[in-house]
Structures are given as structure tokens and as C-alpha cells.
Design a protein around this motif. Structure first.
Motif, PDB file in Angstrom:
ATOM      1  N   ALA A 117      57.826  38.202  31.546  1.00  0.00           N
ATOM      2  CA  ALA A 117      58.982  37.393  31.165  1.00  0.00           C
ATOM      3  C   ALA A 117      59.062  36.135  32.020  1.00  0.00           C
ATOM      4  N   LYS A 118      58.760  36.272  33.299  1.00  0.00           N
ATOM      5  CA  LYS A 118      58.797  35.132  34.206  1.00  0.00           C
ATOM      6  C   LYS A 118      57.757  34.082  33.823  1.00  0.00           C
ATOM      7  N   GLN A 119      56.566  34.551  33.407  1.00  0.00           N
ATOM      8  CA  GLN A 119      55.478  33.635  33.066  1.00  0.00           C
ATOM      9  C   GLN A 119      55.547  33.164  31.610  1.00  0.00           C
ATOM     10  N   GLY A 120      56.351  33.851  30.800  1.00  0.00           N
ATOM     11  CA  GLY A 120      56.454  33.462  29.396  1.00  0.00           C
ATOM     12  C   GLY A 120      55.238  33.831  28.580  1.00  0.00           C
ATOM     13  N   VAL A 121      54.677  35.023  28.850  1.00  0.00           N
ATOM     14  CA  VAL A 121      53.514  35.486  28.082  1.00  0.00           C
ATOM     15  C   VAL A 121      53.812  36.859  27.491  1.00  0.00           C
ATOM     16  N   TYR A 122      53.021  37.222  26.502  1.00  0.00           N
ATOM     17  CA  TYR A 122      53.186  38.504  25.846  1.00  0.00           C
ATOM     18  C   TYR A 122      52.330  39.574  26.514  1.00  0.00           C
ATOM     19  N   VAL A 123      52.846  40.807  26.548  1.00  0.00           N
ATOM     20  CA  VAL A 123      52.052  41.991  26.850  1.00  0.00           C
ATOM     21  C   VAL A 123      52.320  42.972  25.709  1.00  0.00           C
ATOM     22  N   LEU A 124      51.324  43.238  24.888  1.00  0.00           N
ATOM     23  CA  LEU A 124      51.504  44.111  23.730  1.00  0.00           C
ATOM     24  C   LEU A 124      50.774  45.430  23.948  1.00  0.00           C
ATOM     25  N   ILE A 125      51.388  46.525  23.498  1.00  0.00           N
ATOM     26  CA  ILE A 125      50.939  47.865  23.909  1.00  0.00           C
ATOM     27  C   ILE A 125      50.850  48.845  22.738  1.00  0.00           C
ATOM     28  N   GLU A 126      50.654  48.358  21.522  1.00  0.00           N
ATOM     29  CA  GLU A 126      50.660  49.256  20.365  1.00  0.00           C
ATOM     30  C   GLU A 126      49.667  50.402  20.513  1.00  0.00           C
ATOM     31  N   ALA A 127      48.514  50.154  21.124  1.00  0.00           N
ATOM     32  CA  ALA A 127      47.470  51.178  21.220  1.00  0.00           C
ATOM     33  C   ALA A 127      47.750  52.212  22.304  1.00  0.00           C
ATOM     34  N   ALA A 128      48.804  52.014  23.098  1.00  0.00           N
ATOM     35  CA  ALA A 128      49.071  52.944  24.195  1.00  0.00           C
ATOM     36  C   ALA A 128      49.627  54.284  23.718  1.00  0.00           C
ATOM     37  N   THR A 314      42.319  53.638  17.746  1.00  0.00           N
ATOM     38  CA  THR A 314      42.845  52.914  18.900  1.00  0.00           C
ATOM     39  C   THR A 314      42.401  51.456  18.882  1.00  0.00           C
ATOM     40  N   ALA A 315      41.135  51.227  18.545  1.00  0.00           N
ATOM     41  CA  ALA A 315      40.654  49.849  18.448  1.00  0.00           C
ATOM     42  C   ALA A 315      41.406  49.086  17.362  1.00  0.00           C
ATOM     43  N   SER A 316      41.742  49.752  16.279  1.00  0.00           N
ATOM     44  CA  SER A 316      42.530  49.134  15.214  1.00  0.00           C
ATOM     45  C   SER A 316      43.855  48.613  15.755  1.00  0.00           C
ATOM     46  N   ALA A 317      44.528  49.426  16.561  1.00  0.00           N
ATOM     47  CA  ALA A 317      45.813  49.022  17.132  1.00  0.00           C
ATOM     48  C   ALA A 317      45.645  47.888  18.134  1.00  0.00           C
ATOM     49  N   VAL A 318      44.578  47.929  18.936  1.00  0.00           N
ATOM     50  CA  VAL A 318      44.316  46.864  19.903  1.00  0.00           C
ATOM     51  C   VAL A 318      44.123  45.532  19.183  1.00  0.00           C
ATOM     52  N   VAL A 319      43.277  45.523  18.161  1.00  0.00           N
ATOM     53  CA  VAL A 319      43.000  44.270  17.451  1.00  0.00           C
ATOM     54  C   VAL A 319      44.241  43.787  16.701  1.00  0.00           C
ATOM     55  N   ALA A 320      45.063  44.702  16.228  1.00  0.00           N
ATOM     56  CA  ALA A 320      46.318  44.302  15.583  1.00  0.00           C
ATOM     57  C   ALA A 320      47.191  43.517  16.549  1.00  0.00           C
ATOM     58  N   ASP A 321      47.258  43.972  17.800  1.00  0.00           N
ATOM     59  CA  ASP A 321      48.030  43.243  18.813  1.00  0.00           C
ATOM     60  C   ASP A 321      47.411  41.881  19.109  1.00  0.00           C
ATOM     61  N   ILE A 322      46.082  41.842  19.179  1.00  0.00           N
ATOM     62  CA  ILE A 322      45.409  40.559  19.402  1.00  0.00           C
ATOM     63  C   ILE A 322      45.759  39.588  18.273  1.00  0.00           C
ATOM     64  N   LEU A 323      45.725  40.076  17.046  1.00  0.00           N
ATOM     65  CA  LEU A 323      46.049  39.230  15.896  1.00  0.00           C
ATOM     66  C   LEU A 323      47.497  38.761  15.937  1.00  0.00           C
ATOM     67  N   ASN A 324      48.374  39.621  16.409  1.00  0.00           N
ATOM     68  CA  ASN A 324      49.783  39.255  16.545  1.00  0.00           C
ATOM     69  C   ASN A 324      49.920  38.040  17.464  1.00  0.00           C
ATOM     70  N   ILE A 325      49.271  38.114  18.621  1.00  0.00           N
ATOM     71  CA  ILE A 325      49.326  37.005  19.575  1.00  0.00           C
ATOM     72  C   ILE A 325      48.614  35.777  19.016  1.00  0.00           C
ATOM     73  N   ALA A 326      47.460  35.994  18.387  1.00  0.00           N
ATOM     74  CA  ALA A 326      46.699  34.875  17.828  1.00  0.00           C
ATOM     75  C   ALA A 326      47.511  34.140  16.768  1.00  0.00           C
ATOM     76  N   GLY A 327      48.216  34.891  15.937  1.00  0.00           N
ATOM     77  CA  GLY A 327      49.035  34.265  14.911  1.00  0.00           C
ATOM     78  C   GLY A 327      50.135  33.411  15.504  1.00  0.00           C
ATOM     79  N   ILE A 328      50.764  33.906  16.571  1.00  0.00           N
ATOM     80  CA  ILE A 328      51.826  33.136  17.239  1.00  0.00           C
ATOM     81  C   ILE A 328      51.240  31.874  17.862  1.00  0.00           C
ATOM     82  N   ARG A 329      50.067  32.010  18.482  1.00  0.00           N
ATOM     83  CA  ARG A 329      49.428  30.844  19.095  1.00  0.00           C
ATOM     84  C   ARG A 329      49.113  29.773  18.044  1.00  0.00           C
ATOM     85  N   GLN A 330      48.625  30.215  16.915  1.00  0.00           N
ATOM     86  CA  GLN A 330      48.310  29.248  15.863  1.00  0.00           C
ATOM     87  C   GLN A 330      49.579  28.590  15.326  1.00  0.00           C
ATOM     88  N   ALA A 331      50.630  29.398  15.155  1.00  0.00           N
ATOM     89  CA  ALA A 331      51.879  28.857  14.608  1.00  0.00           C
ATOM     90  C   ALA A 331      52.529  27.854  15.549  1.00  0.00           C
TER      91      ALA A 331
END
Length: 442
Positions: A117-128, A314-331
Motif C-alpha cells: 500500500a505504501k509503494q502503490g503496487v499490487y500483490v495478488l494471491i489467487e493461487a495461494a 495452480t499455474a492457471s491461477a498464477v497467470v490469471a493474476d499476472i493478466l489482471n495486473i497486465a490489464g491494469i498496466r495497459q489500461a
């Protein structure tokens, strides 16, 4: 806009992630924009299920994080350290993180959330939690308007496979465990699975998301299946139940009326083998599958079901999170933006406190080894009655030992303190040899 991925770990899950990134055809178009730039491994010479260029590999995980070509850091190495320190290093560098590390998030989630939160970055954990089952994002977002009353689930595939086999075949725990290890469903050291620690990590995370606060992982009462006997699984079946390793987080009534989002939330969070009625939504979840049942107001019951572990899910969930962040970065064209993820809004978390186990109320299954003589059942019933424990059923089963009997009691809902008082009195009876098993019942 190509997005550079740095991968910490190339084991089962890491190789699965790398395999998805290397084969974007037929997947979401954004996958083609993800470029694997650096990968940290323990041993450069080790054979791997996925072929990668030698220049991508390094034994220095810090080099992956510090590489300016890496935009998103993916941590799938497992363990507490150096995983925790590496996640914090990536956050400090202003890089979003995707992790499948349930142990780290369960213990250090609040620290990581505050740093992110302090750095303003995402940490996504769907695969956990739950492998390929989407449960983290639904809890954070889709179900956010609900008052969550209870989250319960079968969230360890190894133990569910073992219990399913024990129920279907009457097999002994040790025999099924050995086979699960040979099939790769259980580790060589299965303690984290069979003693309940893995499930406790996961329910700590789910409880924190469901109730908006950090749950003390070390305080969660945890019991595994390593002492479970096949006869209890068989007796449960005869009585209309199945035995599952259940992880539960339940909101408890507080003496203080809620006045704000910051009010302390009292929770009952636990992991233990449980007798489920055969009609229960979780009773039919078998094999290595997982399922999570969320009960809330006004949604009612919602269940998430699917494969709970392994490279693919598990890899499916990891890549889903990556795509989530990638989509936000592109937007946002890569511009800096504070996280919208409620997990990272540490200031919005409320205090969560676990209830004293003695104050919880639940049903119980008890198996007693006794002398096969008149009056024993009556004395047992008297002990329960004097402690204020109401009995739903009491059944005597035959044994192969002459002069002995096994008596199984299922109680109605009862306060844990009263139940323990009754057990102490029963254990002192002359005709009772031992309390052989004691399990929770829904």
C-alpha cells in the motif's frame, strides 16, 4: 506493450507458469504480451519439464527482482524465507508481485499489505488457496457486500484423496498415504498436509479476506488426519456421515454492538477432521478436488469447486493474476497508480480475535472402548447428562476382542467446556478403557 515477467522458482508450479507463457496460442490475447525475462532456480544443471534459454536462468533471486527488464515478479519458490524477504524487496522496488505462497501470506500478509500500500503496487494471491479455484477475488470483490457468516472448505487435496480412498475401500490411513506419495499426491514429508498445517495457512488467508482483518495464524486450533483410524470412517458411513478434513472460519456474536468497520470481529477459526452428513454440499467432494462453501447475507450459500493443487490448476491461477495486473498496466499506460486491491488497503482492516475454544458450541462424535457389560451405556449417558450434554445417538458396535465393546456417541450442539467435563468423567469410569476417538460433527 510487452510486459517482462521475473519468475522466482521453477518447480512444479513455476514450470507450469513458464509453459503457459511459452504457448500463448488460443489463450487470452494478453498472454502473448507477457515475456519471461529472468528465472531464479536452485540448480542450473537440473533437468526441467520446460525448455528455457540458458541466459534466462540464474541462481540469484535478487538479480531477477533487480533486473530493469522485469515488470512483474512471480514468487512460486515456497517456504517462508527467503520468499518473504524477496516479496518485500520486489515491493520496495515498485514492482507488483504474484505469489502462490500460502505460508508467507498467512503469517506476514499484514506486513506485505502495508508495504504494498505504501509503494502503490499490487500483490495478488489467487493461487495461494484452492489451486485453480477462483476464490480470492470473489471474496475480495464479488462477495464484498455480504455479511459473511461462515467460510468452510476442503482445501487440502492430499488429505481429501486419502480420506476418499479410506471411505471407498476401507483402507488403512498408512497404506493410502504410502500410495498417495507414490502417485505424487503427497510429499515425502507429508506433515504439512496430514497434520493440518497447510489447511490452517489457507483458512487464515480466507478468514482475513472474508472478515477484513488479520487472523493470527499461530492461534488457529489445528488437527490433522494422521491419527484417524479406518474404523471411524467406517462407523461414520454406517451412521450416515462422511469424514473430511474441514477448515472453518465463522463469525461469532460479540458483546459489543458493531458501530464501524473498525470494530473488533470475534471469529472461530479451526481445522479438524469432521463428520459431514451425506447430504451436505461438501460431502461429495472426493479425490484431490477442493471445495469452499461461503455462507453470507444476503447471498446465501455459494460453493466453489475444482482441482485444488498441481501444476496446471495452480499455474492457471498464477497467470490469471499476472493478466489482471497486465490489464491494469495497459489500461493506465504503465503509470503509477495506488492499488485498488482491498487486501492491500491495510488501513481498512479491522481487528480480528479468535474465540476461546472452550466457548465454542458444536456437535461431536466420540468412540469409546469399554467392557461389554450391563450398565456401561447408562453410566456414560449419566456423565453426559450431568455435564449438560444432550445425546443425539448412542450405538454399540461389535469388536473382535471378547468381553470388549465399542460405543459411538453423537451429541447435539454443546459448549466445548461442558463436553470436555463429560469426557473427563467418562474416562474415570471403571468400565471405560479409553476414549479412542473424538471428532467434530456438522
Amino acid at each position: 506493450m510487452t510486459i517482462g515477467i521475473g519468475l522466482l522458482g521453477l518447480g512444479t508450479v513455476g514450470a507450469g507458469v513458464a509453459g503457459i507463457l511459452a504457448t500463448p496460442s488460443g489463450r487470452h490475447p494478453l498472454v502473448a504480451e507477457l515475456d519471461l525475462r529472468r528465472v531464479a532456480v536452485r540448480d542450473l544443471a537440473r533437468p526441467r519439464p520446460v525448455e528455457l534459454a540458458a541466459e534466462l536462468l540464474t541462481t540469484n533471486p535478487e538479480a531477477v527482482i533487480d533486473d530493469p527488464a522485469v515488470d512483474i515478479v512471480v514468487e512460486v519458490m515456497g517456504g517462508l524465507e527467503p520468499a518473504r524477504s524477496l516479496i518485500l524487496r520486489a515491493i520496495a522496488a515498485g514492482k507488483p508481485v504474484v505469489t502462490a505462497n500460502k505460508a508467507v501470506i498467512a503469517r506476514y500478509g499484514e506486513e506485505i499489505a502495508a508495504a504494498a500500500a505504501k509503494q502503490g503496487v499490487y500483490v495478488l494471491i489467487e493461487a495461494a488457496v484452492g489451486g485453480g479455484i477462483p476464490i480470492i477475488e470473489p471474496l475480495k470483490q464479488s462477495l464484498g457486500a455480504n455479511r459473511i457468516q461462515r467460510v468452510s472448505g476442503i482445501i487440502n487435496g492430499t488429505t481429501n484423496y486419502i480420506l476418499s480412498r479410506m471411505a471407498a475401500e476401507g483402507a488403512a490411513y498408512s497404506d493410502v498415504l504410502a500410495e498417495a506419495q507414490s502417485l505424487g499426491y503427497a510429499e515425502a514429508d507429508p506433515a504439512a498436509d496430514v497434520q493440518g498445517g497447510d489447511a490452517a495457512d489457507k483458512i487464515a488467508i480466507l478468514a482475513g479476506l472474508a472478515y477484513g482483518g488479520s487472523v493470527p495464524r499461530a492461534a488457529i486450533p489445528t488437527e490433522g488426519i494422521d491419527r484417524l483410524e479406518a474404523r471411524d470412517v467406517a462407523y461414520a458411513a454406517q451412521l450416515g456421515y462422511v469424514v473430511k478434513l474441514l477448515a472453518v472460519a465463522q463469525a461469532m456474536p460479540s458483546a459489543e454492538a458493531p458501530t464501524s468497520a473498525q470494530t473488533e470481529q470475534l471469529l472461530d477459526v479451526r481445522v479438524h477432521p469432521t463428520l459431514l452428513p451425506k447430504a451436505h454440499p461438501l460431502a461429495g467432494v472426493n479425490g484431490v478436488n477442493n471445495a469452499i462453501l461461503v455462507e453470507g447475507d444476503p447471498v446465501g450459500q455459494v460453493m466453489f469447486y475444482g482441482p485444488g493443487a498441481g501444476a496446471g490448476p495452480t499455474a492457471s491461477a498464477v497467470v490469471a493474476d499476472i493478466l489482471n495486473i497486465a490489464g491494469i498496466r495497459q489500461a493506465t499506460a504503465g503509470s503509477a497508480k495506488p492499488p485498488l486491491d482491498p487486501l492491500l488497503a491495510a488501513g481498512s482492516w479491522r481487528a480480528c480475535r479468535l474465540v476461546d475454544s472452550a466457548e465454542t458450541t458444536h456437535r461431536n462424535y466420540v468412540r469409546l472402548r469399554t467392557s461389554d457389560e450391563a450398565g456401561v451405556i447408562g453410566k456414560i449417558g449419566t456423565c453426559f447428562g450431568e455435564a449438560g450434554v444432550s445425546i443425539q445417538s448412542i450405538v454399540q458396535f461389535e469388536t473382535q476382542s471378547a468381553g470388549d465393546a465399542e460405543i459411538v456417541v453423537i451429541t447435539h450442539d454443546v459448549c466445548e467446556a461442558n463436553f470436555r467435563q463429560a469426557l473427563a468423567a467418562i474416562e474415570a469410569l471403571a468400565g471405560v478403557h479409553t476414549i479412542a476417538a473424538c471428532l467434530r460433527t456438522l
